[in-house]
Scaffold this active site. Sequence first.
Site, mmCIF file in Angstrom:
data_model
loop_
_atom_site.group_PDB
_atom_site.id
_atom_site.type_symbol
_atom_site.label_atom_id
_atom_site.label_comp_id
_atom_site.label_asym_id
_atom_site.label_seq_id
_atom_site.Cartn_x
_atom_site.Cartn_y
_atom_site.Cartn_z
ATOM 1 N N ASP A 13 0.789 -1.245 0.000
ATOM 2 C CA ASP A 13 0.000 0.000 0.000
ATOM 3 C C ASP A 13 0.824 1.299 0.000
ATOM 4 O O ASP A 13 0.464 2.260 0.701
ATOM 5 C CB ASP A 13 -0.962 0.013 1.208
ATOM 6 C CG ASP A 13 -1.995 -1.095 1.168
ATOM 7 O OD1 ASP A 13 -1.915 -1.956 0.264
ATOM 8 O OD2 ASP A 13 -2.880 -1.120 2.044
ATOM 9 N N LYS A 111 -7.030 -5.038 -3.105
ATOM 10 C CA LYS A 111 -7.767 -5.567 -1.955
ATOM 11 C C LYS A 111 -8.683 -4.492 -1.395
ATOM 12 O O LYS A 111 -8.456 -3.298 -1.603
ATOM 13 C CB LYS A 111 -6.778 -6.029 -0.881
ATOM 14 C CG LYS A 111 -5.906 -4.897 -0.373
ATOM 15 C CD LYS A 111 -4.883 -5.385 0.614
ATOM 16 C CE LYS A 111 -4.034 -4.261 1.144
ATOM 17 N NZ LYS A 111 -4.762 -3.241 1.915
ATOM 18 N N CYS A 156 -2.067 -2.656 7.535
ATOM 19 C CA CYS A 156 -1.926 -3.557 6.379
ATOM 20 C C CYS A 156 -0.615 -4.337 6.357
ATOM 21 O O CYS A 156 -0.583 -5.474 5.901
ATOM 22 C CB CYS A 156 -2.150 -2.765 5.107
ATOM 23 S SG CYS A 156 -3.863 -2.176 5.017
HETATM 24 C C1 VGL Z 1 -4.641 0.850 5.618
HETATM 25 C C2 VGL Z 1 -6.224 1.769 6.985
HETATM 26 C C3 VGL Z 1 -7.171 1.625 6.008
HETATM 27 C C4 VGL Z 1 -3.212 0.431 5.438
HETATM 28 C C5 VGL Z 1 -5.583 0.685 4.633
HETATM 29 O O1 VGL Z 1 -2.749 0.359 4.277
HETATM 30 O O2 VGL Z 1 -2.538 0.177 6.467
HETATM 31 N N1 VGL Z 1 -4.966 1.370 6.794
HETATM 32 N N2 VGL Z 1 -6.839 1.074 4.836
#
Ligand code: VGL
Length: 210
Positions: A13, A111, A156
Amino acid sequence: MKPTETDIFIIVDVQNDFLPGGALAVPEGDAVIAPINKLAKAFRHVVLTQDWHPKGHASFASSHASKKPFELIELSYGSQVLWPDHCVQGTRGAEIASELDIPHAELVIRKGHNRQIDSYSGFKEADRKTSTGLAGYLRERGFNRVFVAGLATDFCVTWTALDAKAAGFDTYLIEDASRPIDTNGSLARAQNDLKAAGVHITTSGQIVKD
Ligand code: VGL
Ligand code: ZN
């Protein structure tokens, strides 16, 4: 700990919305880019994950009347942290950071695309049942060690590392190439869970020489 042909580096991410100025900016999120670029050059095999939510996603505070970001809510599968709208499919915020220099990445796994279910992990959604297919992909390709880094450490990155370990891979979380959000005690909880599961915590200096 030089990467081998059966090691996979999963970069979690690293997207505009998690970087400074983004909708869910992780403190010092941009500090992961240099170490990740350097690490990625040492790995023959790299996979990226991409948070990829539809508009109106259940993890967005804006989808629930009178709820604010960082509050908790009970959803069908359990407790869910509510977030600002982020990584909406097709938006600039959802794009992988252009500063990542990893042309040899072999797979991008998206995802969080089920409107009702969040997915911190690159392997399994928050219902803990629905698979993304990543474990099967990694197994079929014969990988045995998984290295994980990116954003955010306590969400994540940790969930991806825990699921990699649970799927039977020898798993390493690269701490200096990740940054946490740290809300409601999330970082301490993540560290406990990683330790209990036997995920190794390492640094990029153990993998690539400066
Ligand atoms: C994430 C919160 C919401 C992350 C993704 O990538 O850690 N955190 N969505
Ligand atoms: Zn998300």
